[in-house]
Write a protein that holds these residues in place. Structure first.
Motif, PDB file in Angstrom:
ATOM      1  N   MET A 320      11.639  -3.537  -6.275  1.00 16.74           N
ATOM      2  CA  MET A 320      12.700  -4.009  -5.207  1.00 16.74           C
ATOM      3  C   MET A 320      11.835  -3.802  -3.752  1.00 16.74           C
ATOM      4  N   VAL A 321      12.476  -4.251  -2.695  1.00 23.25           N
ATOM      5  CA  VAL A 321      12.122  -3.890  -1.528  1.00 23.25           C
ATOM      6  C   VAL A 321      12.115  -2.401  -1.057  1.00 23.25           C
ATOM      7  N   ASP A 322      13.331  -1.893  -1.438  1.00 24.63           N
ATOM      8  CA  ASP A 322      13.627  -0.570  -0.962  1.00 24.63           C
ATOM      9  C   ASP A 322      12.799   0.380  -2.054  1.00 24.63           C
ATOM     10  N   SER A 323      12.808  -0.037  -3.283  1.00 24.59           N
ATOM     11  CA  SER A 323      11.796   0.864  -4.115  1.00 24.59           C
ATOM     12  C   SER A 323      10.304   0.877  -3.965  1.00 24.59           C
ATOM     13  N   SER A 324       9.951  -0.268  -3.196  1.00 22.90           N
ATOM     14  CA  SER A 324       8.476  -0.385  -2.722  1.00 22.90           C
ATOM     15  C   SER A 324       8.093   0.777  -1.669  1.00 22.90           C
ATOM     16  N   ASP A 325       9.156   0.723  -0.584  1.00 24.21           N
ATOM     17  CA  ASP A 325       8.860   1.646   0.454  1.00 24.21           C
ATOM     18  C   ASP A 325       9.132   3.072  -0.018  1.00 24.21           C
ATOM     19  N   PHE A 350       6.968  -7.086  -9.807  1.00 22.86           N
ATOM     20  CA  PHE A 350       7.809  -7.204  -8.528  1.00 22.86           C
ATOM     21  C   PHE A 350       8.922  -8.071  -8.760  1.00 22.86           C
ATOM     22  N   MET A 351      10.178  -8.041  -7.922  1.00 25.96           N
ATOM     23  CA  MET A 351      11.299  -8.725  -8.089  1.00 25.96           C
ATOM     24  C   MET A 351      11.006 -10.086  -7.441  1.00 25.96           C
ATOM     25  N   ILE A 362       7.003  -9.330  -0.490  1.00 31.18           N
ATOM     26  CA  ILE A 362       5.810  -9.212  -0.347  1.00 31.18           C
ATOM     27  C   ILE A 362       5.266  -8.159   0.423  1.00 31.18           C
ATOM     28  N   ARG A 363       5.770  -8.282   1.640  1.00 37.15           N
ATOM     29  CA  ARG A 363       5.410  -7.152   2.804  1.00 37.15           C
ATOM     30  C   ARG A 363       5.669  -5.915   2.427  1.00 37.15           C
ATOM     31  N   HIS A 364       6.886  -5.856   1.702  1.00 36.95           N
ATOM     32  CA  HIS A 364       7.221  -4.430   1.376  1.00 36.95           C
ATOM     33  C   HIS A 364       6.384  -3.733   0.181  1.00 36.95           C
ATOM     34  N   GLY A 365       6.270  -4.670  -0.754  1.00 35.97           N
ATOM     35  CA  GLY A 365       5.209  -4.460  -1.897  1.00 35.97           C
ATOM     36  C   GLY A 365       4.084  -4.223  -1.755  1.00 35.97           C
ATOM     37  N   ALA A 366       3.391  -4.880  -0.504  1.00 35.99           N
ATOM     38  CA  ALA A 366       2.165  -4.494  -0.022  1.00 35.99           C
ATOM     39  C   ALA A 366       1.967  -3.206   0.522  1.00 35.99           C
ATOM     40  N   LYS A 367       3.197  -2.477   0.781  1.00 37.75           N
ATOM     41  CA  LYS A 367       3.037  -1.097   1.326  1.00 37.75           C
ATOM     42  C   LYS A 367       2.595  -0.279  -0.039  1.00 37.75           C
ATOM     43  N   MET A 368       3.182  -0.319  -0.932  1.00 34.97           N
ATOM     44  CA  MET A 368       2.933   0.366  -2.213  1.00 34.97           C
ATOM     45  C   MET A 368       1.432   0.170  -2.715  1.00 34.97           C
ATOM     46  N   VAL A 369       0.956  -0.945  -2.665  1.00 35.08           N
ATOM     47  CA  VAL A 369      -0.164  -1.408  -3.137  1.00 35.08           C
ATOM     48  C   VAL A 369      -1.142  -0.850  -2.260  1.00 35.08           C
ATOM     49  N   PHE A 370      -1.099  -0.839  -0.906  1.00 32.26           N
ATOM     50  CA  PHE A 370      -1.734  -0.184   0.033  1.00 32.26           C
ATOM     51  C   PHE A 370      -1.889   1.329  -0.127  1.00 32.26           C
ATOM     52  N   ALA A 371      -0.730   2.211  -0.270  1.00 33.13           N
ATOM     53  CA  ALA A 371      -0.654   3.605  -0.531  1.00 33.13           C
ATOM     54  C   ALA A 371      -1.281   3.761  -1.525  1.00 33.13           C
ATOM     55  N   THR A 372      -1.359   3.063  -2.706  1.00 33.35           N
ATOM     56  CA  THR A 372      -1.916   3.538  -4.115  1.00 33.35           C
ATOM     57  C   THR A 372      -3.448   3.340  -3.731  1.00 33.35           C
ATOM     58  N   ALA A 373      -3.829   2.109  -3.285  1.00 35.79           N
ATOM     59  CA  ALA A 373      -5.339   2.215  -2.915  1.00 35.79           C
ATOM     60  C   ALA A 373      -5.949   3.055  -2.015  1.00 35.79           C
ATOM     61  N   GLN A 374      -5.284   3.617  -0.948  1.00 36.87           N
ATOM     62  CA  GLN A 374      -5.670   4.685   0.093  1.00 36.87           C
ATOM     63  C   GLN A 374      -5.724   5.948  -0.595  1.00 36.87           C
ATOM     64  N   ALA A 375      -5.042   6.293  -1.593  1.00 37.36           N
ATOM     65  CA  ALA A 375      -4.813   7.623  -1.959  1.00 37.36           C
ATOM     66  C   ALA A 375      -6.156   8.067  -2.815  1.00 37.36           C
ATOM     67  N   THR A 376      -6.886   9.194  -2.000  1.00 39.08           N
ATOM     68  CA  THR A 376      -8.125   9.853  -2.739  1.00 39.08           C
ATOM     69  C   THR A 376      -7.714  11.090  -3.551  1.00 39.08           C
ATOM     70  N   VAL A 377      -6.507  11.509  -3.683  1.00 37.28           N
ATOM     71  CA  VAL A 377      -6.345  12.527  -4.644  1.00 37.28           C
ATOM     72  C   VAL A 377      -6.506  12.001  -6.144  1.00 37.28           C
ATOM     73  N   PRO A 378      -6.720  13.116  -6.882  1.00 39.78           N
ATOM     74  CA  PRO A 378      -6.728  12.675  -8.474  1.00 39.78           C
ATOM     75  C   PRO A 378      -5.603  11.716  -8.693  1.00 39.78           C
ATOM     76  N   LYS A 379      -5.825  10.776  -9.396  1.00 39.32           N
ATOM     77  CA  LYS A 379      -4.610   9.760  -9.847  1.00 39.32           C
ATOM     78  C   LYS A 379      -4.976   9.460 -11.336  1.00 39.32           C
TER      79      LYS A 379
END
Length: 501
Positions: A320-325, A350-351, A362-379
């Motif tokens: 949802m919006v909050d869970s994505s944030d 996504f809901m 979509i805007r809030h979900g993009a935050k999570m997608v952005f964060a996941t793409a940006q993370a460089t630690v072991p995933k």
């Protein structure tokens, strides 16, 4: 003792005791005096290097100008500390208060050590606003410094009491906010009857607004939580979190027993987490907020990690919006301080719907997608059961450079689940069939669809790296984290990405 020494000790004692007439009021409210809080925070018998104790001490009503600042030892490591003294003008900020806070921030930056804010304040003093509000080194500089320190050294806030007006941004700009509520509020975390007093209190902010990350029952509980949080953090972004002795997972049902093959049946992801992590190592962030996603720190074989997991028991685990944030901010936190990320996916995506579209899903979900793409630690991405639609991207699917994308035998990856997919593709055909034939025909098409997204077919196409039985998941994660620990934590050079907000 000389007259000079006598005066020194008398002055020091007077300042350290704060305003004694207000200390009884603190006790009645179940709150601790600032220096009693510090005793609980600091390692027993350790030294506390207090700076600027005598600030404004020539004025009887403002001992130390209402704030204690210095460097101490917490869990065997050096930490910079700022702690409001609520007995001095309700912890409000005066001219020297702000100078002391700014200077301890500068010291944390120089020493490259965590900074802990112990907040219990009534905001800035309006009577001193020209000296505290507008200038280059006035209150605004505190918030500016917090942003400069963000992702450089851990910043922890314990919110013991109020932090109104502009000072509300002090906790909001830290990495984690531990809020003290009453024991009654904590007990009522589910199904409470809200009162006016609680409307802007700790429970509301931890459950509804999301401004609070961890709800504590008392001053003592909050301080213990802060000490524990620090064990997962390095001193700065330049270091790795410290290892701890490994522990076996909590006993219970096996992962294969917990996770059903039937995609329509829910299960409790906390059970899966318990089977994977070292027992007693779970430290959850925002537990009461946006509960369809679970985020928290844990240890696997002694190594500190961050876990992002869907919770199928709540709203089917859909984002949802909050869970994505919530997830995005946690991913950024882990990436900042070199904590590997484990994604445990069981998500329908996504809901969708008018309400969430208007809220900007979509805007809030993009935050999570952005964060996941940006993370460089072991995933490491684990398809626990289903992973549909853009949920695959948010949960670090193969396109997002996980160090491993693995699946339990129950796993499925698809644009959507069998039921909606067949309905969407074959709706007209289904409507043309005699009603007596529809169920069998639909079942056949759904079975064909399931075969197409079967885990073994995905592995055959090299779309996932491995299939792992539930009983071997913990050992597999520990092994892969060990092999990934030398990964370079780098990202292409640029000024900054344009973050979705």
């Amino acid at each position: 003792m000389s007259a000079g020494e006598d005066r020194y000790f008398q002055e020091r004692a007077r300042i350290e005791q704060g305003h004694t007439k207000y200390r009884d009021k603190l006790r009645e409210e179940g709150k601790l005096f600032v220096r009693d809080r510090l005793k609980l925070l600091l390692d027993p018998g350790s030294e506390f290097q207090e700076d600027w104790l005598f600030a404004r001490s020539n004025e009887p009503d403002t001992p130390a100008d209402g704030v204690v600042t210095g460097v101490g030892v917490v869990g065997g490591r050096h930490v910079c500390i700022m702690a409001n003294d609520y007995t001095v003008k309700a912890g409000s900020w005066g001219e020297k208060t702000i100078q002391k806070i700014i200077r301890i921030q500068e010291k944390a930056a120089r020493l490259q050590v965590p900074l802990l804010y112990m907040v219990d304040a009534a905001g800035g003093r309006i009577s001193e606003q020209i000296k505290i509000f507008p200038g280059r080194f006035h209150a605004g500089r505190i918030f500016y410094n917090e942003v400069q320190l963000s992702g450089v050294v851990p910043q922890i806030c314990i919110l013991f009491g109020p932090s109104p007006a502009g000072s509300a941004y002090l906790p909001s700009l830290t990495d984690v906010v531990i809020m003290v509520g009453s024991p009654r509020m904590v007990e009522m975390a589910i199904g409470e009857k809200t009162t006016l007093e609680e409307l802007g209190g700790a429970l509301m902010h931890c459950k509804v607004s999301g401004c609070g990350d961890v709800l504590a029952a008392s001053d003592e509980d909050a301080i213990a939580l802060a000490r524990r949080y620090l064990t997962y953090m390095p001193q700065s972004y330049r270091e790795l979190p410290a290892m701890a002795p490994a522990a076996e997972p909590k006993p219970g049902r096996s992962v294969d027993e917990i996770v059903p093959y039937d995609q329509r049946k829910y299960f409790d992801m906390y059970e899966v987490i318990d089977r994977v992590i070292d027992a007693g190592s779970w430290f959850e962030i925002k537990k009461l907020f946006a509960q369809e996603v679970i985020v928290g720190f844990a240890r696997l074989g002694g190594r500190a990690v961050g876990i992002v997991a869907n919770q199928p028991k709540v709203k089917g685990g859909v984002l949802m919006v909050d869970s994505s944030d919530k997830a995005a901010r946690f991913i950024w936190l882990c990436n900042a301080f070199n904590l590997p990320l484990i994604y445990l996916a069981d998500i329908a995506g996504f809901m969708v719907g008018t309400k969430v579209e208007q809220q900007g899903i979509i805007r809030h979900g993009a935050k999570m997608v952005f964060a996941t793409a940006q993370a460089t630690v072991p995933k490491i991405s684990v398809i626990v059961r289903k992973c549909y639609g853009a949920g695959l991207y948010a949960m670090c699917g193969p396109a997002f450079e996980p160090d491993a994308a693995i699946s339990l035998p129950q796993g499925q990856i698809a644009i959507m689940g069998p039921e909606p997919a067949v309905n969407a593709v074959y709706y007209n055909k289904i409507m043309e069939l005699p009603e007596s034939e529809r169920a069998a025909w639909v079942k056949q098409k759904r079975d064909e669809y399931v075969k197409d997204v079967d885990t073994y077919k995905l592995a055959s196409e090299m779309l996932i790296d491995d299939i792992v039985p539930g009983g071997a998941l913990r050992e597999e994660l520990i092994k892969r984290l060990t092999f990934a620990q030398s990964k370079a934590h780098e990202f292409p050079a640029r000024r900054n990405g344009v973050y979705p907000v």
